[in-house]
Motif scaffolding. Structure first.
Motif, PDB file in Angstrom:
ATOM      1  N   VAL A   1      -5.215  27.026  35.191  1.00 26.73           N
ATOM      2  CA  VAL A   1      -3.906  27.667  35.325  1.00 26.73           C
ATOM      3  C   VAL A   1      -3.680  27.813  36.820  1.00 26.73           C
ATOM      4  N   PRO A   2      -2.811  26.998  37.403  1.00 30.20           N
ATOM      5  CA  PRO A   2      -2.726  26.960  38.864  1.00 30.20           C
ATOM      6  C   PRO A   2      -2.065  28.200  39.456  1.00 30.20           C
ATOM      7  N   GLU A   3      -2.295  28.401  40.751  1.00 29.15           N
ATOM      8  CA  GLU A   3      -1.632  29.486  41.465  1.00 29.15           C
ATOM      9  C   GLU A   3      -0.119  29.242  41.403  1.00 29.15           C
ATOM     10  N   GLY A   4       0.638  30.315  41.212  1.00 29.82           N
ATOM     11  CA  GLY A   4       2.090  30.170  41.196  1.00 29.82           C
ATOM     12  C   GLY A   4       2.621  29.650  39.867  1.00 29.82           C
ATOM     13  N   ARG A   5       1.781  29.687  38.827  1.00 26.07           N
ATOM     14  CA  ARG A   5       2.132  29.352  37.434  1.00 26.07           C
ATOM     15  C   ARG A   5       2.534  27.898  37.198  1.00 26.07           C
ATOM     16  N   ARG A   6       3.507  27.377  37.984  1.00 21.65           N
ATOM     17  CA  ARG A   6       3.938  25.973  37.818  1.00 21.65           C
ATOM     18  C   ARG A   6       4.316  25.604  36.395  1.00 21.65           C
ATOM     19  N   VAL A   7       5.093  26.464  35.747  1.00 25.44           N
ATOM     20  CA  VAL A   7       5.644  26.057  34.449  1.00 25.44           C
ATOM     21  C   VAL A   7       6.824  25.119  34.733  1.00 25.44           C
ATOM     22  N   PHE A   8       7.258  24.358  33.725  1.00 24.00           N
ATOM     23  CA  PHE A   8       8.395  23.451  33.920  1.00 24.00           C
ATOM     24  C   PHE A   8       9.669  24.259  33.680  1.00 24.00           C
ATOM     25  N   PRO A   9      10.423  24.564  34.756  1.00 28.68           N
ATOM     26  CA  PRO A   9      11.512  25.546  34.644  1.00 28.68           C
ATOM     27  C   PRO A   9      12.638  25.113  33.722  1.00 28.68           C
ATOM     28  N   ASN A  10      12.903  23.806  33.631  1.00 28.15           N
ATOM     29  CA  ASN A  10      14.033  23.358  32.819  1.00 28.15           C
ATOM     30  C   ASN A  10      13.666  23.097  31.370  1.00 28.15           C
ATOM     31  N   LEU A  11      12.401  23.289  31.049  1.00 27.34           N
ATOM     32  CA  LEU A  11      11.964  23.110  29.660  1.00 27.34           C
ATOM     33  C   LEU A  11      11.785  24.485  29.009  1.00 27.34           C
ATOM     34  N   SER A  12      11.939  24.512  27.700  1.00 30.85           N
ATOM     35  CA  SER A  12      11.794  25.775  26.967  1.00 30.85           C
ATOM     36  C   SER A  12      10.317  26.172  26.882  1.00 30.85           C
ATOM     37  N   ILE A  13      10.086  27.383  26.425  1.00 28.88           N
ATOM     38  CA  ILE A  13       8.716  27.853  26.177  1.00 28.88           C
ATOM     39  C   ILE A  13       8.027  26.886  25.216  1.00 28.88           C
ATOM     40  N   ASP A  14       8.707  26.562  24.110  1.00 30.58           N
ATOM     41  CA  ASP A  14       8.121  25.637  23.126  1.00 30.58           C
ATOM     42  C   ASP A  14       7.724  24.312  23.772  1.00 30.58           C
ATOM     43  N   GLU A  15       8.631  23.771  24.583  1.00 32.28           N
ATOM     44  CA  GLU A  15       8.359  22.458  25.198  1.00 32.28           C
ATOM     45  C   GLU A  15       7.201  22.543  26.199  1.00 32.28           C
ATOM     46  N   ASN A  16       7.145  23.640  26.956  1.00 25.07           N
ATOM     47  CA  ASN A  16       6.027  23.818  27.890  1.00 25.07           C
ATOM     48  C   ASN A  16       4.702  23.870  27.122  1.00 25.07           C
ATOM     49  N   LEU A  17       4.705  24.578  25.991  1.00 25.57           N
ATOM     50  CA  LEU A  17       3.464  24.685  25.202  1.00 25.57           C
ATOM     51  C   LEU A  17       3.074  23.319  24.635  1.00 25.57           C
ATOM     52  N   THR A  18       4.058  22.584  24.172  1.00 28.07           N
ATOM     53  CA  THR A  18       3.773  21.252  23.618  1.00 28.07           C
ATOM     54  C   THR A  18       3.120  20.371  24.686  1.00 28.07           C
ATOM     55  N   LEU A  19       3.612  20.469  25.928  1.00 26.19           N
ATOM     56  CA  LEU A  19       3.030  19.647  27.000  1.00 26.19           C
ATOM     57  C   LEU A  19       1.574  20.010  27.265  1.00 26.19           C
ATOM     58  N   GLY A  20       1.231  21.283  27.033  1.00 22.85           N
ATOM     59  CA  GLY A  20      -0.161  21.700  27.228  1.00 22.85           C
ATOM     60  C   GLY A  20      -1.108  20.986  26.278  1.00 22.85           C
ATOM     61  N   ALA A  21      -0.558  20.494  25.160  1.00 26.37           N
ATOM     62  CA  ALA A  21      -1.387  19.826  24.141  1.00 26.37           C
ATOM     63  C   ALA A  21      -1.285  18.309  24.254  1.00 26.37           C
ATOM     64  N   TYR A  22      -0.880  17.821  25.452  1.00 26.53           N
ATOM     65  CA  TYR A  22      -0.537  16.389  25.564  1.00 26.53           C
ATOM     66  C   TYR A  22      -1.679  15.442  25.225  1.00 26.53           C
ATOM     67  N   ALA A  23      -2.915  15.912  25.406  1.00 27.51           N
ATOM     68  CA  ALA A  23      -4.035  15.000  25.153  1.00 27.51           C
ATOM     69  C   ALA A  23      -4.533  15.084  23.708  1.00 27.51           C
ATOM     70  N   ARG A  24      -3.866  15.921  22.883  1.00 26.32           N
ATOM     71  CA  ARG A  24      -4.341  16.108  21.506  1.00 26.32           C
ATOM     72  C   ARG A  24      -3.421  15.411  20.507  1.00 26.32           C
ATOM     73  N   HIS A  25      -3.937  15.141  19.326  1.00 27.18           N
ATOM     74  CA  HIS A  25      -3.149  14.358  18.368  1.00 27.18           C
ATOM     75  C   HIS A  25      -2.981  15.027  17.018  1.00 27.18           C
TER      76      HIS A  25
ATOM     77  N   ARG B   1      11.020  34.595  22.624  1.00 28.08           N
ATOM     78  CA  ARG B   1      11.892  33.825  23.517  1.00 28.08           C
ATOM     79  C   ARG B   1      11.625  32.325  23.454  1.00 28.08           C
ATOM     80  N   HIS B   2      11.073  31.842  22.352  1.00 30.39           N
ATOM     81  CA  HIS B   2      10.489  30.493  22.366  1.00 30.39           C
ATOM     82  C   HIS B   2      11.448  29.376  22.756  1.00 30.39           C
ATOM     83  N   LYS B   3      12.771  29.620  22.594  1.00 30.28           N
ATOM     84  CA  LYS B   3      13.725  28.564  22.951  1.00 30.28           C
ATOM     85  C   LYS B   3      14.248  28.718  24.382  1.00 30.28           C
ATOM     86  N   GLN B   4      13.855  29.824  25.024  1.00 30.89           N
ATOM     87  CA  GLN B   4      14.389  30.111  26.366  1.00 30.89           C
ATOM     88  C   GLN B   4      13.745  29.201  27.412  1.00 30.89           C
ATOM     89  N   LYS B   5      14.561  28.799  28.408  1.00 39.00           N
ATOM     90  CA  LYS B   5      14.023  27.956  29.474  1.00 39.00           C
ATOM     91  C   LYS B   5      13.030  28.754  30.321  1.00 39.00           C
TER      92      LYS B   5
END
Ligand code: ATP
Length: 235
Positions: free
Chosen positions: A81-105, A127-131
């Motif tokens: 979890v990098p310093e300064g969070r570095r979440v993807f600001p234009n993506l929703s909470i759901d989309e950010n979480l999905t990206l965290g699982a990018y290597a899984r199937h 807030r799962h749909k919120q950017k």
């Protein structure tokens, strides 16, 4: 067990890490404390393969991972979890979480983990749909931790998770660190908030200008005069 030996990093002419060694035993919380510029972030970034080391070894359950690709390291069970969070600001909470699982199937497992993240952080569920860019600093930190958990890590490394957060939120973040650890995840935590970090940690390492000066149990370091003067603001 994650074992770092003689890790050395240069940024051009700057010798940022002078051959540091530390162990992160499975199931523990280990913290790395030290002043700004001591080399804490460099340590995490080089374990993660984001910064190139010029010597040493990072052994993960007996396998050398120094020099491996970041994706391979994530797949092996280590996440940052990098310093300064570095979440993807234009993506929703759901989309950010999905990206965290990018290597899984396995979709069913991924969805179960998303529900688990939401149970740790009910605010994210509301807030799962919120950017992500519109979340508060504390909520973004929760999302950054949640996103990391979506890779199903064995070792969670965190770089200054409490930075810039209000005391109440800092307390929540440390409670969550403890809870994640109790669920079996090993934690390597870099913190400026030495008191909170040492209170939660089994073992602490004190870093000064690219070297580890000393180490001990969290309890020992909280009582150590050198730590009290330099990092806990006591006389
Ligand atoms: P902070 O708490 O301020 O983030 P830190 O202990 O994490 O500090 P690092 O960020 O690892 O320290 O920095 C260690 C040293 O390496 C510092 O002197 C810093 O200026 C230098 N450094 C870090 N990143 C780079 C870079 N990309 N290029 C050049 N020098 C760098």
């Amino acid at each position: 067990m994650l074992s770092i030996k003689n890790l050395s990093v240069h940024y051009g002419g700057i010798h940022a890490l002078h051959g540091i060694s530390l162990d992160v035993p499975a199931g523990q919380i280990v913290t790395l404390i030290g002043a700004n510029g001591a080399g804490k972030s460099t340590t995490l970034n080089s374990i993660m393969g984001l910064v190139k080391a010029d010597g040493g070894s990072v052994s993960w359950n007996g396998q050398e991972i120094l020099g491996a690709k970041t994706k391979t390291i994530v797949e092996s069970g280590i996440v940052l979890v990098p310093e300064g969070r570095r979440v993807f600001p234009n993506l929703s909470i759901d989309e950010n979480l999905t990206l965290g699982a990018y290597a899984r199937h396995n979709k069913a497992e991924i969805e179960a983990d998303r529900e688990h993240v939401f149970s740790l952080f009910p605010r994210l569920k509301e807030r799962h749909k919120q950017k992500a860019g519109t979340l508060s600093g504390g909520e973004q930190q929760m999302l950054a931790v949640g996103r990391a958990l979506m890779s199903k890590p064995k070792v969670l490394m965190m770089d200054e998770p409490s930075l810039g957060l209000a005391p109440l939120i800092v307390g929540m973040i440390f409670d969550i660190i403890r809870k994640i650890n109790e669920e079996g995840v090993t934690v390597l935590l870099v913190e400026q908030n030495a008191k909170a970090a040492l209170e939660v940690a089994n073992t602490g390492y004190v870093m000064e200008t690219g070297s580890i000066s000393f180490s001990g149990s969290g309890k020992e370091l909280l009582a150590d005069d050198r730590v009290r003067k330099a990092y806990l603001g006591e006389m």
